[in-house]
Design a protein around this motif. Structure first.
Motif, PDB file in Angstrom:
ATOM      1  N   ARG B 214     -99.370   1.388  48.578  1.00 49.70           N
ATOM      2  CA  ARG B 214    -100.456   1.798  47.681  1.00 49.70           C
ATOM      3  C   ARG B 214    -101.464   0.657  47.525  1.00 49.70           C
ATOM      4  NH1 ARG B 214     -97.986   2.985  42.296  1.00 49.70           N
ATOM      5  NH2 ARG B 214     -96.583   1.384  43.073  1.00 49.70           N
ATOM      6  N   ALA B 217    -102.597  -0.697  51.967  1.00 51.89           N
ATOM      7  CA  ALA B 217    -103.327   0.096  52.960  1.00 51.89           C
ATOM      8  C   ALA B 217    -104.808   0.076  52.587  1.00 51.89           C
ATOM      9  CB  ALA B 217    -102.802   1.528  52.993  1.00 51.89           C
ATOM     10  N   PRO B 218    -105.674  -0.012  53.592  1.00 53.99           N
ATOM     11  CA  PRO B 218    -107.104  -0.191  53.293  1.00 53.99           C
ATOM     12  C   PRO B 218    -107.800   1.118  52.933  1.00 53.99           C
ATOM     13  CG  PRO B 218    -106.747  -0.242  55.659  1.00 53.99           C
ATOM     14  CD  PRO B 218    -105.396  -0.065  55.036  1.00 53.99           C
ATOM     15  N   ASP B 219    -107.552   1.615  51.722  1.00 52.94           N
ATOM     16  CA  ASP B 219    -108.133   2.887  51.307  1.00 52.94           C
ATOM     17  C   ASP B 219    -109.215   2.695  50.246  1.00 52.94           C
ATOM     18  OD1 ASP B 219    -106.092   3.909  52.856  1.00 52.94           O
ATOM     19  OD2 ASP B 219    -104.749   4.197  51.141  1.00 52.94           O
ATOM     20  N   ILE B 220    -110.209   3.559  50.306  1.00 49.02           N
ATOM     21  CA  ILE B 220    -111.169   3.649  49.204  1.00 49.02           C
ATOM     22  C   ILE B 220    -110.922   5.004  48.552  1.00 49.02           C
ATOM     23  CG2 ILE B 220    -113.610   3.793  48.592  1.00 49.02           C
ATOM     24  CD1 ILE B 220    -114.192   2.043  51.055  1.00 49.02           C
ATOM     25  N   HIS B 221    -110.544   4.998  47.308  1.00 46.20           N
ATOM     26  CA  HIS B 221    -110.133   6.253  46.673  1.00 46.20           C
ATOM     27  C   HIS B 221    -111.282   6.989  45.984  1.00 46.20           C
ATOM     28  CE1 HIS B 221    -105.527   5.724  46.686  1.00 46.20           C
ATOM     29  NE2 HIS B 221    -106.073   4.979  47.629  1.00 46.20           N
ATOM     30  N   ALA B 222    -112.285   6.250  45.528  1.00 44.36           N
ATOM     31  CA  ALA B 222    -113.386   6.904  44.822  1.00 44.36           C
ATOM     32  C   ALA B 222    -114.266   7.642  45.820  1.00 44.36           C
ATOM     33  CB  ALA B 222    -114.206   5.864  44.068  1.00 44.36           C
TER      34      ALA B 222
END
Lengths: 430, 310
Positions: B214, B217-222
């Protein structure tokens, strides 16, 4: 011969031009595109004979390259990173066709995360394909290696495609002085392809790449590719000698820099190896007995020659600009297997992973690697593999993560209670 | 070895400036390495380029950490920390900056030990005029002191080959003008000392800890974050819709726009979102009644300025 400033990409294009490549199937990808642009410009202006065709993907591009090569045409193509992977099915396939051509790969790290900068995981994904691999550390070497690669690929004892690898940015976009051979000398070194070897002709259909069932025929065909690749070791020696005689520049199986009496040797490939040379010079100036061994030919892998070159070395700092996930550095593993067959005392190998995604390797890091390796050699025991990654870099990473956490908090994805536990722990300074 | 770092914005000709300098050094018999560094952004984004020149083969690569000369084409980059303009600047580093402010101001502001030179900002200079690169290259060549006027001129001609004669002439005038103006300071840039090992600072290597996916990992959630990136700054040509000729077809340009930067209002009239239009001009090509045309972005800026003045 003219000496001029060329990028690695332009040097690769000059290699193809001097090799008189007749067919260039192309698909653009950063940081390789300049190669194709150069060739396209020359062909368009009539300065180079040949035909360029833009395909709709690397998969088709490599298929076209292999098909044309099987028809006896001298083929050049280039790609990078995600593009090489997109064409991977055909990379393995055309090697089995025994279709000799040259593919330049401009190394760039693989997704995920997506990046533009260099490391070697892309080209190493093609390591076991049957393509031979030549790795370059300067723009001059890129040009020279393309010429060498054609002669190696087309030799009847080999007949395999070759990848010539150069690093994105550090070579692809970097200009250095490059001697451009004159076309006549290049022609004498690399005569036109032998028409006899073409087995695929228009209006004479044959089925290439047949299917086989049962492991016997399959094993035969695959192992024959392996045998051809093994032949390439000695053929390479002949080709390199002929190249040195024609152009006065030597490009061996590997480059040895001040290794003769070296106790500590850096073992790494690609453009960062010249930084290692600079570090070796500094270390030598301070009385250290250091050197560099840089593999150029990665496939076939010259086990015995490398092992012999490291005889007498006490410690080797293997710097891998790649990461085999779940195992570690690829060069480290390969060097360990090359040394395993030796009966005499092998050097202590210390594994470093550095330069992923184009991360710089500083001079002080080379000095520290030398110090760690010397200590390991003295103690006869290697430390755990080391990622070149500093506390400062992790602090920068934490800043990015704090933005991500704040974002997730704002959109209500992480409730305040869980936020605390989800926050990464503060790093500990050693 | 001379280590020169040039900072500018995409479109200001910093890559060309680095090549001019590189070629001029090469012309004078130096071994040379020059390279630009940029990311996925284009015009307007901070970029830098670097030049190394030495009387021996150059083994060093990549970013110049301790520059002998820093050239800044655009003073608005100085406060941008990501641009790294003052990174590694030491007591002998010379700074050359395009600015209307006095060298003493910059020396004080950035607490610099080395010499500072400014290049006056010509009234016709704009962020997108690559002539800035020419004056930077000319001035830098003079400050280094190893490059003759002829070598500079030759380098400019070879780097700008294929350009229109008047463009080459303009660049030459700028570069040689800057070169002549800095004559009293010729040779003030010092070659960096050869680095031995010496007592070096150990790198602060750490072991990366495992972290939950969580986090790691290279995530953009917005959602919708791309709206915040003003890709309109990349544009060199601006599409303009002539609403008098627009047929109100209500879909062609807005559908074909690859960036979704054209929306149609309730009356069926298309509107371009210039914050995100990259100027690809697909709309110009597809508009059935040819009601969309394009003008160079600098003309649009002039027109806007004139409008404001009025």
């Amino acid at each position: 011969m003219t000496r001029t400033l060329l990028t690695g990409n332009a040097a690769a294009a000059w290699g193809a031009r001097l090799a008189r490549a007749e067919y260039v199937p192309a698909f653009p990808i950063t940081p390789q595109t300049e190669i194709i642009e150069k060739l396209g410009g020359w062909i368009d202006a009539g300065e180079m004979d040949g035909r360029m065709v833009t395909l709709e993907s690397e998969h088709s591009m490599i298929t076209a390259a292999g098909a044309a090569a099987a028809a006896g045409v001298r083929v050049f193509s280039a790609t990078s990173s995600q593009g090489l992977l997109y064409g991977m099915e055909m990379i393995y396939t055309v090697a089995g066709w025994r279709a000799p051509f040259v593919l330049v790969n401009v190394s760039r790290g693989l997704a995920t995360p997506l990046t533009l900068e260099s490391d070697h995981n892309d080209v190493l994904a093609a390591r076991d394909s049957g393509f031979l691999q030549i790795h370059c550390s300067t723009c001059q070497e890129v040009l020279d290696s393309v010429l060498i690669a054609y002669r190696l690929a087309e030799d009847a004892r080999v007949r395999l495609p070759v990848i010539v690898n150069l690093d994105g940015f550090y070579l692809s976009f970097t200009r250095e002085p490059v001697a451009i051979p004159d076309p006549e000398t290049a022609r004498r070194f690399l005569p036109p392809p032998d028409p006899e070897r073409a087995h695929f002709r228009a209006s004479r259909p044959i089925s290439q790449a047949v299917a086989v069932l049962g492991g016997g025929p399959y094993s035969y065909f695959r192992y024959e590719i392996h045998r051809a690749a093994q032949n390439a070791l000695s053929v390479y020696g002949e080709v390199a000698d002929a190249f040195a005689a024609a152009f006065g520049r030597s490009h061996g199986l590997f480059e040895s820099y001040r290794t003769d009496d070296a106790e500590i040797v850096f073992f790494m490939m690609g453009s960062f190896a010249t930084k290692a040379k600079a570090a070796v010079d500094c270390l030598r100036a301070d009385g250290w007995s250091a050197g560099l061994l840089r593999p150029r030919l990665l496939r076939p892998y010259p086990d015995a020659e490398i092992a012999a070159a490291l005889a007498g070395t006490r410690g080797v700092a293997v710097v891998d600009q790649n990461l085999s996930i779940g195992k570690g550095g690829v060069l480290y593993t390969e060097l360990a297997s090359a040394l395993a067959a030796r009966r005499d005392a092998s050097p202590v190998l210390v594994s470093f992973i550095g330069g992923l995604g184009g991360r710089d390797i500083g001079a002080e890091e080379f000095f520290e690697m030398a110090a760690v390796t010397r200590k390991a050699a003295q103690e006869g025991r290697a430390p755990e593999p080391r990622l070149l990654y500093t506390a400062t870099e992790l602090r920068e990473m934490r800043k990015l993560q704090s933005i991500a956490l704040r974002e997730r908090h704002q959109i209500g994805e992480i409730p305040p209670a869980r936020r605390a536990s989800a926050r990464p722990e503060r790093e500990e300074r050693p | 070895m001379y280590c020169i770092r040039l900072h500018g914005r995409g479109g200001q000709g910093m890559k060309t400036a680095s090549r001019i300098l590189g070629s001029a050094f090469f012309e004078e018999g130096f071994e040379v390495q020059d390279a630009p560094r940029y990311g996925a952004e284009r015009r307007g984004a901070p970029i830098f380029a670097y030049v190394r020149a030495a009387r021996r083969p150059i083994l060093e690569r990549g970013i110049i950490r301790r520059p002998d000369l820093v050239v800044v084409a655009d003073e608005t980059l100085v406060p941008v920390s990501a641009a790294g303009v003052v990174q590694g600047v030491g007591p002998y580093t010379v700074l050359l900056i395009h600015s209307a402010e006095a060298p003493a101001v910059w020396k004080r502001r950035l607490k610099l030990g080395g010499e500072v030179f400014t290049l006056p900002v010509a009234p016709e200079d704009r962020a997108d005029v690559p002539l800035i690169g020419a004056s930077c290259a000319g001035a830098a060549a003079r400050l280094v002191g190893e490059i003759s006027r002829d070598a500079l001129e030759e380098a400019i001609r070879s780097e700008l080959v294929g350009m229109r004669a008047e463009v080459v002439a303009e660049n030459l005038e700028r570069a040689l003008g800057a070169y002549d103006r800095l004559a009293p300071h010729a040779g003030c840039v010092r070659e960096g000392d050869a680095e031995g090992v010496g007592p070096f600072e150990s790198p602060d290597w750490i072991d990366l800890p495992f972290e939950d996916a969580r986090i790691s990992a290279p995530d953009i959630h917005a959602g919708g974050t791309s709206v915040q990136v003003r890709t309109g700054l990349w544009r060199t040509m601006r599409p303009l819709i002539d609403l008098e000729h627009c047929h109100r077809c209500a879909w062609v340009c807005s559908t074909f726009c690859p960036d979704g930067a054209i929306r149609v209002d309730d009356a069926g009239a298309p509107q371009i979102d210039y914050d995100h239009c990259k100027g690809c001009l697909v709309c110009v090509a597809v508009c059935p009644p040819h009601a969309i045309h394009a003008i160079p972005e600098e003309q649009a800026a002039d027109a806007a300025a004139a409008e404001n003045a009025a």
